[in-house]
Scaffold this motif. Structure first.
Motif, PDB file in Angstrom:
ATOM      1  N   GLY A  53       0.815  -1.228   0.000  1.00 13.00           N
ATOM      2  CA  GLY A  53       0.000   0.000   0.000  1.00 13.00           C
ATOM      3  C   GLY A  53       0.839   1.264   0.000  1.00 13.00           C
ATOM      4  O   GLY A  53       0.374   2.330  -0.399  1.00 13.00           O
ATOM      5  N   LEU A  54       2.079   1.139   0.466  1.00 12.24           N
ATOM      6  CA  LEU A  54       2.992   2.287   0.458  1.00 12.24           C
ATOM      7  C   LEU A  54       3.878   2.280  -0.790  1.00 12.24           C
ATOM      8  O   LEU A  54       4.859   3.028  -0.871  1.00 12.24           O
ATOM      9  N   ASP A  55       3.527   1.410  -1.752  1.00 14.67           N
ATOM     10  CA  ASP A  55       4.258   1.326  -3.029  1.00 14.67           C
ATOM     11  C   ASP A  55       5.725   0.944  -2.856  1.00 14.67           C
ATOM     12  O   ASP A  55       6.590   1.441  -3.590  1.00 14.67           O
ATOM     13  N   VAL A  56       6.006   0.075  -1.908  1.00 14.45           N
ATOM     14  CA  VAL A  56       7.370  -0.463  -1.782  1.00 14.45           C
ATOM     15  C   VAL A  56       7.522  -1.558  -2.830  1.00 14.45           C
ATOM     16  O   VAL A  56       6.717  -2.485  -2.870  1.00 14.45           O
ATOM     17  N   PRO A  57       8.535  -1.452  -3.714  1.00 15.43           N
ATOM     18  CA  PRO A  57       8.695  -2.503  -4.727  1.00 15.43           C
ATOM     19  C   PRO A  57       9.285  -3.762  -4.092  1.00 15.43           C
ATOM     20  O   PRO A  57      10.142  -3.677  -3.221  1.00 15.43           O
ATOM     21  N   GLY A  58       8.815  -4.915  -4.490  1.00 17.57           N
ATOM     22  CA  GLY A  58       9.363  -6.173  -3.987  1.00 17.57           C
ATOM     23  C   GLY A  58       8.759  -6.573  -2.664  1.00 17.57           C
ATOM     24  O   GLY A  58       8.075  -5.794  -1.999  1.00 17.57           O
ATOM     25  N   LEU A  59       9.025  -7.809  -2.274  1.00 19.61           N
ATOM     26  CA  LEU A  59       8.454  -8.356  -1.042  1.00 19.61           C
ATOM     27  C   LEU A  59       9.317  -7.976   0.152  1.00 19.61           C
ATOM     28  O   LEU A  59      10.526  -7.907   0.051  1.00 19.61           O
ATOM     29  N   ILE A  60       8.681  -7.771   1.261  1.00 23.68           N
ATOM     30  CA  ILE A  60       9.483  -7.559   2.460  1.00 23.68           C
ATOM     31  C   ILE A  60       9.412  -8.804   3.343  1.00 23.68           C
ATOM     32  O   ILE A  60       8.459  -9.562   3.316  1.00 23.68           O
ATOM     33  N   HIS A  61      10.454  -9.003   4.111  1.00 21.55           N
ATOM     34  CA  HIS A  61      10.532 -10.169   5.001  1.00 21.55           C
ATOM     35  C   HIS A  61      10.662  -9.681   6.430  1.00 21.55           C
ATOM     36  O   HIS A  61      10.937  -8.515   6.673  1.00 21.55           O
ATOM     37  N   SER A  62      10.482 -10.601   7.339  1.00 19.65           N
ATOM     38  CA  SER A  62      10.614 -10.222   8.737  1.00 19.65           C
ATOM     39  C   SER A  62      12.085  -9.920   9.043  1.00 19.65           C
ATOM     40  O   SER A  62      12.971 -10.680   8.684  1.00 19.65           O
ATOM     41  N   PRO A  63      12.344  -8.790   9.683  1.00 23.57           N
ATOM     42  CA  PRO A  63      13.731  -8.439  10.011  1.00 23.57           C
ATOM     43  C   PRO A  63      14.191  -9.208  11.244  1.00 23.57           C
ATOM     44  O   PRO A  63      14.311  -8.671  12.326  1.00 23.57           O
ATOM     45  N   THR A  64      14.451 -10.516  11.055  1.00 25.03           N
ATOM     46  CA  THR A  64      14.681 -11.375  12.218  1.00 25.03           C
ATOM     47  C   THR A  64      15.978 -11.040  12.948  1.00 25.03           C
ATOM     48  O   THR A  64      16.003 -11.004  14.171  1.00 25.03           O
ATOM     49  N   PHE A  65      17.048 -10.809  12.204  1.00 20.72           N
ATOM     50  CA  PHE A  65      18.329 -10.597  12.885  1.00 20.72           C
ATOM     51  C   PHE A  65      18.626  -9.132  13.124  1.00 20.72           C
ATOM     52  O   PHE A  65      19.248  -8.777  14.109  1.00 20.72           O
ATOM     53  N   ASN A  66      18.159  -8.291  12.220  1.00 23.24           N
ATOM     54  CA  ASN A  66      18.219  -6.864  12.505  1.00 23.24           C
ATOM     55  C   ASN A  66      16.877  -6.497  13.120  1.00 23.24           C
ATOM     56  O   ASN A  66      15.845  -6.996  12.686  1.00 23.24           O
ATOM     57  N   LEU A  67      16.890  -5.633  14.089  1.00 19.73           N
ATOM     58  CA  LEU A  67      15.628  -5.234  14.717  1.00 19.73           C
ATOM     59  C   LEU A  67      14.839  -4.302  13.816  1.00 19.73           C
ATOM     60  O   LEU A  67      13.653  -4.113  14.004  1.00 19.73           O
ATOM     61  N   ILE A  68      15.518  -3.713  12.835  1.00 16.83           N
ATOM     62  CA  ILE A  68      14.822  -2.762  11.968  1.00 16.83           C
ATOM     63  C   ILE A  68      15.319  -2.855  10.535  1.00 16.83           C
ATOM     64  O   ILE A  68      16.519  -3.029  10.310  1.00 16.83           O
ATOM     65  N   HIS A  69      14.374  -2.790   9.597  1.00 19.55           N
ATOM     66  CA  HIS A  69      14.685  -2.696   8.172  1.00 19.55           C
ATOM     67  C   HIS A  69      13.957  -1.482   7.615  1.00 19.55           C
ATOM     68  O   HIS A  69      12.783  -1.281   7.907  1.00 19.55           O
ATOM     69  N   GLU A  70      14.664  -0.734   6.775  1.00 20.48           N
ATOM     70  CA  GLU A  70      14.047   0.437   6.152  1.00 20.48           C
ATOM     71  C   GLU A  70      13.803   0.152   4.677  1.00 20.48           C
ATOM     72  O   GLU A  70      14.654  -0.464   4.020  1.00 20.48           O
ATOM     73  N   HIS A  71      12.647   0.540   4.163  1.00 20.37           N
ATOM     74  CA  HIS A  71      12.325   0.361   2.743  1.00 20.37           C
ATOM     75  C   HIS A  71      11.831   1.693   2.194  1.00 20.37           C
ATOM     76  O   HIS A  71      11.199   2.469   2.910  1.00 20.37           O
ATOM     77  N   ALA A  72      12.097   1.908   0.897  1.00 22.37           N
ATOM     78  CA  ALA A  72      11.637   3.143   0.264  1.00 22.37           C
ATOM     79  C   ALA A  72      10.340   2.891  -0.478  1.00 22.37           C
ATOM     80  O   ALA A  72      10.222   1.929  -1.242  1.00 22.37           O
TER      81      ALA A  72
END
Ligand code: ADP
Ligand code: MG
Length: 161
Positions: A53-72
């Motif tokens: 819905g925020l127009d992020v291209p591609g699939l996102i996955h759970s950030p299991t090892f990093n506590l945070i992932h940033e996507h554009a």
């Protein structure tokens, strides 16, 4: 304080993703989405839809090892998974405040672990699971999140209350 609520039931992972997509289209900059629900409740599934819905291209996955992932996307999305967070205090070292109060949209899995570090004004989504059914109890706890919640387009027939 302007508080709003919306309760929606989904019956499949695809429906949950579609709900997430509607949320992602509705949210405005700076909104923090706090996801609360057990392992397997559907927090990541919903987040995938929010990213769409925020127009992020591609699939996102759970950030299991990093506590945070940033996507554009239309807005930046800061995806937190706090499952491995030991204490809310550890969020300070991550600079979580600059995300929570930044211009992107924060989506926080295991948000209850953030304690008082979460902004008071947030879109809080509690998920209850039973087989393939999920109940999403969405509460906007302040003016900014209420504005975003009022923009969520969802068929009235699917709203539980
Ligand atoms: P969490 O991030 O809360 O731990 P996930 O989103 O990773 O949970 O996983 C949810 C699991 O539940 C997936 O395996 C998904 O296929 C399953 N599932 C079954 N029904 C639903 C539903 N209605 N909505 C979301 N997930 C569902
Ligand atoms: Mg998850």
């Amino acid at each position: 304080m302007n508080e709003r609520k919306l309760t929606i039931e989904t019956k499949s992972p695809a429906e949950t993703e579609a709900l997430g997509e509607r949320i992602g289209r509705a949210v405005e900059e700076g909104v923090v989405i706090a996801l609360i629900g057990d392992l397997g409740a559907g927090k990541t599934q919903l987040t995938k839809g929010i990213a769409v819905g925020l127009d992020v291209p591609g699939l996102i996955h759970s950030p299991t090892f990093n506590l945070i992932h940033e996507h554009a996307g239309r807005l930046p999305i800061y995806h937190f998974d706090l499952y491995r967070l030991n204490s809310p205090h550890d969020l300070d070292d991550l600079g979580a405040e600059s995300y929570f109060y930044g211009e992107g949209v924060s989506v926080v899995e295991w948000a209850e672990r953030a304690g008082d570090r979460l902004p008071a004004d947030r879109l809080e989504i509690r998920i209850a699971a039973d087989d393939e059914h999920r109940i999403f109890d969405i509460t906007a706890t302040g003016d900014e999140s209420s504005k975003s919640l009022s923009r969520i387009q969802y068929p009235a027939s699917r709203i539980k209350k």
